[in-house]
Structure formats: structure tokens, C-alpha cells
Design an enzyme around this catalytic site. Structure first.
Site, PDB file in Angstrom:
ATOM      1  N   GLU A  56       5.178  -4.759   2.116  1.00 21.41           N
ATOM      2  CA  GLU A  56       5.881  -6.036   2.291  1.00 21.41           C
ATOM      3  C   GLU A  56       5.101  -6.971   3.205  1.00 21.41           C
ATOM      4  OE1 GLU A  56       7.041  -2.962   2.581  1.00 21.41           O
ATOM      5  OE2 GLU A  56       9.187  -2.826   2.147  1.00 21.41           O
ATOM      6  N   ASN A  79       0.911  -0.801   0.349  1.00 25.42           N
ATOM      7  CA  ASN A  79       0.681  -0.216   1.666  1.00 25.42           C
ATOM      8  C   ASN A  79      -0.772   0.232   1.798  1.00 25.42           C
ATOM      9  OD1 ASN A  79       1.526   1.736  -0.266  1.00 25.42           O
ATOM     10  ND2 ASN A  79       2.058   3.194   1.339  1.00 25.42           N
ATOM     11  N   CYS A 102      11.487  -1.104   5.472  1.00 29.46           N
ATOM     12  CA  CYS A 102      11.664  -0.588   6.832  1.00 29.46           C
ATOM     13  C   CYS A 102      12.089  -1.716   7.774  1.00 29.46           C
ATOM     14  CB  CYS A 102      10.376   0.076   7.330  1.00 29.46           C
ATOM     15  SG  CYS A 102       9.094  -1.075   7.857  1.00 29.46           S
ATOM     16  N   CYS A 122       2.541  -1.883   5.920  1.00 30.70           N
ATOM     17  CA  CYS A 122       3.435  -1.746   4.769  1.00 30.70           C
ATOM     18  C   CYS A 122       3.130  -2.777   3.685  1.00 30.70           C
ATOM     19  CB  CYS A 122       4.884  -1.934   5.206  1.00 30.70           C
ATOM     20  SG  CYS A 122       5.518  -0.663   6.289  1.00 30.70           S
ATOM     21  N   CYS A 134       9.503  -4.458   8.554  1.00 31.07           N
ATOM     22  CA  CYS A 134       9.326  -5.393   7.433  1.00 31.07           C
ATOM     23  C   CYS A 134      10.535  -6.313   7.286  1.00 31.07           C
ATOM     24  CB  CYS A 134       9.059  -4.625   6.144  1.00 31.07           C
ATOM     25  SG  CYS A 134       7.407  -3.899   6.134  1.00 31.07           S
ATOM     26  N   GLU A 150      -2.891   2.597   4.333  1.00 34.43           N
ATOM     27  CA  GLU A 150      -2.779   3.556   5.435  1.00 34.43           C
ATOM     28  C   GLU A 150      -4.112   3.708   6.162  1.00 34.43           C
ATOM     29  OE1 GLU A 150      -1.012   7.120   3.737  1.00 34.43           O
ATOM     30  OE2 GLU A 150       0.936   6.092   3.593  1.00 34.43           O
TER      31      GLU A 150
HETATM   32  N1  THU Z   1       5.974   1.785   3.710  1.00 30.35           N
HETATM   33  C1  THU Z   1       5.925   0.547   3.144  1.00 30.35           C
HETATM   34  O1  THU Z   1       4.900   0.155   2.554  1.00 30.35           O
HETATM   35  N2  THU Z   1       7.024  -0.249   3.230  1.00 30.35           N
HETATM   36  C2  THU Z   1       8.183   0.096   3.859  1.00 30.35           C
HETATM   37  O2  THU Z   1       9.094  -0.728   3.956  1.00 30.35           O
HETATM   38  C3  THU Z   1       8.362   1.445   4.380  1.00 30.35           C
HETATM   39  C4  THU Z   1       7.143   2.295   4.411  1.00 30.35           C
HETATM   40  C5  THU Z   1       4.793   2.651   3.634  1.00 30.35           C
HETATM   41  C6  THU Z   1       4.097   2.888   4.944  1.00 30.35           C
HETATM   42  C7  THU Z   1       3.416   4.220   4.716  1.00 30.35           C
HETATM   43  O3  THU Z   1       2.169   4.006   4.085  1.00 30.35           O
HETATM   44  C8  THU Z   1       4.331   4.922   3.734  1.00 30.35           C
HETATM   45  O4  THU Z   1       5.166   3.925   3.171  1.00 30.35           O
HETATM   46  C9  THU Z   1       5.202   6.007   4.352  1.00 30.35           C
HETATM   47  O5  THU Z   1       5.888   5.538   5.447  1.00 30.35           O
END
Ligand code: THU
Length: 139
Positions: free
Chosen positions: A65, A52, A98, A63, A101, A54
Site C-alpha cells: 500500500e 511489498n 496493516c 508494504c 498503511c 522485503e
Molecule cells: N504487508 C503488506 O504489504 N501490506 C500490509 O498491509 C500488511 C503486510 C506485507 C509486509 C511483509 O512483506 C508481508 O506482508 C508480511 O507481513
């Protein structure tokens, strides 16, 4: 960060699980502190990873994925198909991918493609694309 996956990861998913753990170590997650790594194997047999990334403008976060999938398409092209996918979260409980994704995974994988998600000290969860996103939207 806690770092290695549980020994109960199924053998066929272990290399991807390890690659997901390594990718999570490279996550850029200063806001949530939620370090996520994803590794996928394509039908061609290549492995791609993502973490991920940010942003101070939170909604721009991508994310793990979707970053792994973007890397795979960039290398293999529009015909890229996912054969298996693993996700690791540096947390004390497991979290499935999520919803956004799941939709993007389903774009590049059939319903039977295995998905493993895991976290330190927790039993890994093995599921499939179809279980994660039944009735996926497709054009
Ligand atoms: N996140 C992911 O990388 N993948 C997911 O399927 C769910 C959330 C990350 C996004 C963000 O940087 C952190 O997790 C919190 O939501």
C-alpha cells in the site's frame, strides 16, 4: 501463486482488483512468502500499483500500500488524492491493510474512499478508509 480475483468483486472495483493481483506477482517477499499487491486510482483518474518489498533486515520491509502511494505522489505530486484502493494478498484468507498503511492511506484519502481487500477463493471485503481508521491522526 493463485492468481485471479473472485467474480464477486464489485464491478466498479474490478480494474483495481485486477491490477492489485498483477502487482502481487511482482512482490519481493522471500522471507514471509506473503505476496501483496495494491492498486489505487487517484482523483485525477490515474492508476498506480505497489507490491511489498522485503529486506534481510526485516524492519526495512515496505508494504504494498505504501509503495503504491509513494509511486502516486512521485507522479502527481503533493496534491495526489486517492479515489479508490484495492489490495490483494496471495493467501487463503483475506487480510486488511496493516495499521501503518491505514495511517498513510488516510493522509491521502477522505473517510468515504472505498477500499477493497481480497484473496483467492474468499469473498472480497469492501470497506472504507473511515471504517479502517476511525479517528485518524491528522495535523
Ligand atoms: N504487508 C503488506 O504489504 N501490506 C500490509 O498491509 C500488511 C503486510 C506485507 C509486509 C511483509 O512483506 C508481508 O506482508 C508480511 O507481513
Amino acid at each position: 501463486m493463485n492468481a485471479s480475483h473472485d467474480e464477486s468483486v464489485p464491478a466498479d472495483m474490478a480494474p483495481l482488483a485486477d491490477a492489485a493481483v498483477a502487482a502481487a506477482r511482482r512482490a519481493y517477499a522471500p522471507y514471509s512468502k506473503f505476496h501483496v499487491g495494491c492498486a489505487l486510482r487517484t482523483m485525477e483518474g490515474n492508476v498506480f500499483v505497489g507490491c511489498n518489498v522485503e529486506n534481510a533486515s526485516y524492519g526495512l520491509t515496505i508494504c504494498a500500500e505504501r509503495n503504491a502511494i509513494a509511486a502516486a505522489v512521485a507522479e502527481e505530486g503533493a496534491g495526489m488524492r486517492i479515489a479508490a484502493l484495492a489490495v490483494w494478498v496471495d493467501a487463503s484468507e483475506t487480510f486488511p491493510p496493516c495499521g501503518a498503511c491505514r495511517q498513510v492511506i488516510a493522509e491521502f484519502a477522505g473517510p468515504d474512499v472505498p477500499v477493497l481487500y481480497h484473496a483467492a477463493g474468499r469473498a472480497p471485503v469492501r470497506t472504507s478508509v473511515g471504517e479502517l481508521l476511525p479517528q485518524a491522526f491528522r495535523l
